[in-house]
Design a protein around this motif. Sequence first.
Motif, PDB file in Angstrom:
ATOM      1  N   UNK A  52     -14.801   5.707 -10.375  1.00  0.00           N
ATOM      2  CA  UNK A  52     -14.391   5.378  -9.011  1.00  0.00           C
ATOM      3  C   UNK A  52     -13.039   6.023  -8.717  1.00  0.00           C
ATOM      4  N   UNK A  53     -12.994   6.721  -7.601  1.00  0.00           N
ATOM      5  CA  UNK A  53     -11.806   7.473  -7.192  1.00  0.00           C
ATOM      6  C   UNK A  53     -11.017   6.661  -6.183  1.00  0.00           C
ATOM      7  N   UNK A  54      -9.746   6.392  -6.506  1.00  0.00           N
ATOM      8  CA  UNK A  54      -8.851   5.643  -5.630  1.00  0.00           C
ATOM      9  C   UNK A  54      -7.932   6.637  -4.925  1.00  0.00           C
ATOM     10  N   UNK A  55      -7.870   6.533  -3.596  1.00  0.00           N
ATOM     11  CA  UNK A  55      -7.111   7.498  -2.794  1.00  0.00           C
ATOM     12  C   UNK A  55      -6.116   6.756  -1.916  1.00  0.00           C
ATOM     13  N   UNK A  56      -4.824   6.961  -2.178  1.00  0.00           N
ATOM     14  CA  UNK A  56      -3.799   6.352  -1.346  1.00  0.00           C
ATOM     15  C   UNK A  56      -3.756   6.977   0.033  1.00  0.00           C
ATOM     16  N   UNK A  57      -3.387   6.163   1.023  1.00  0.00           N
ATOM     17  CA  UNK A  57      -3.350   6.630   2.402  1.00  0.00           C
ATOM     18  C   UNK A  57      -1.959   6.794   2.975  1.00  0.00           C
ATOM     19  N   UNK A  58      -0.940   6.894   2.099  1.00  0.00           N
ATOM     20  CA  UNK A  58       0.440   7.168   2.538  1.00  0.00           C
ATOM     21  C   UNK A  58       0.860   6.196   3.640  1.00  0.00           C
ATOM     22  N   UNK A  59       1.397   6.717   4.761  1.00  0.00           N
ATOM     23  CA  UNK A  59       1.958   5.831   5.779  1.00  0.00           C
ATOM     24  C   UNK A  59       0.914   5.192   6.691  1.00  0.00           C
TER      25      UNK A  59
END
Length: 327
Positions: free
Chosen positions: A99-106
């Motif tokens: 599972x790939x976790x992707x941060x969404x910054x601001x």
Amino acid sequence: MRRLACAVLTLVLLALIPAPAIADASADGLPDAHVVPGDRAFPTGMTYDRRTGHFYVGSAEDGTIYRGHVTRRDLEVWSPDGTDGRRVTSGMALDRAGRLYVGGADTATLRVYDVRTRRLLATLHGTGGGFVNEIAVAGDGTVYATDSFRPVVYRITERDGDWRIENWLDVAATPVDWVDGRHNLNGVIAVGRHLLTVNSATGSLWRIDPRDGETVEVDLGGHRLHNGDGLAWRDGRLYAVQGNLNQIPGLVPQVAVVAMPPDLDRGRYVARYVPPGGFRHPSSIVLTPARVMVVNSQYDRWLAGLPPVTPFTVSSMRLGAAEPVTG
């Protein structure tokens, strides 16, 4: 990061520095640099899939996710900008379930994907006005993420398809040297039964116990990891990316290598990695069996509205080829 300003004179000088040459391959047959496509990619976070040799890179300019392979020079678009409402990325991580976790910054979001099917599994929302940044997967599968603009560390869990994000650690209630209006907690990594995270604004390194949230500063013997960003770990060594964001006089963008004992209460700066031609605002790092790979984000140029130096690249250096440091 979007709220931070860079020194104009320094950035003008940066614009005059030629782009480093891109070698096709080194003696071991692996590329010394991987090319991220696009004239406005501004790559940021990165994670590595040890099972397949693929690595994934996001974009600060938009929501594109790229995929590369350690044996190939060129990356490809894995998921286009705008997919699932994604318009910007920050840190990334992969767990053992693929599972790939992707941060969404601001945007203060975090998305989870099935890396095999590319299917969106969850969209999670952090604190409003925050900056969901780097992500770490602990040994028990629990996921943690830093927020660089809000004093909180998030905890992400899943049970029977039910995904949850919580404001797990109140950083304001810890000894962390938080600086309002600056980019604070950034890179985070799980090592044994602890988390390590770095404060970009002050260069301090912190050890967090996930069992009770106890947070203590790591004694670096007076050394500071200024502009600290992505972190990696291998065999008692912490690899800490240091970029250009806060314009520290005399600091060459690098990967600092810090030797640490098992209890992670102290560390000693022993070596550094700098590729031929230097980095271009390095941000994220992964370690493969043979390589140290670092994203050249050019985020300083993006903040200042300067045109990028293309192509965008991920530097790849032979693991073990660090330059020793003294003092």
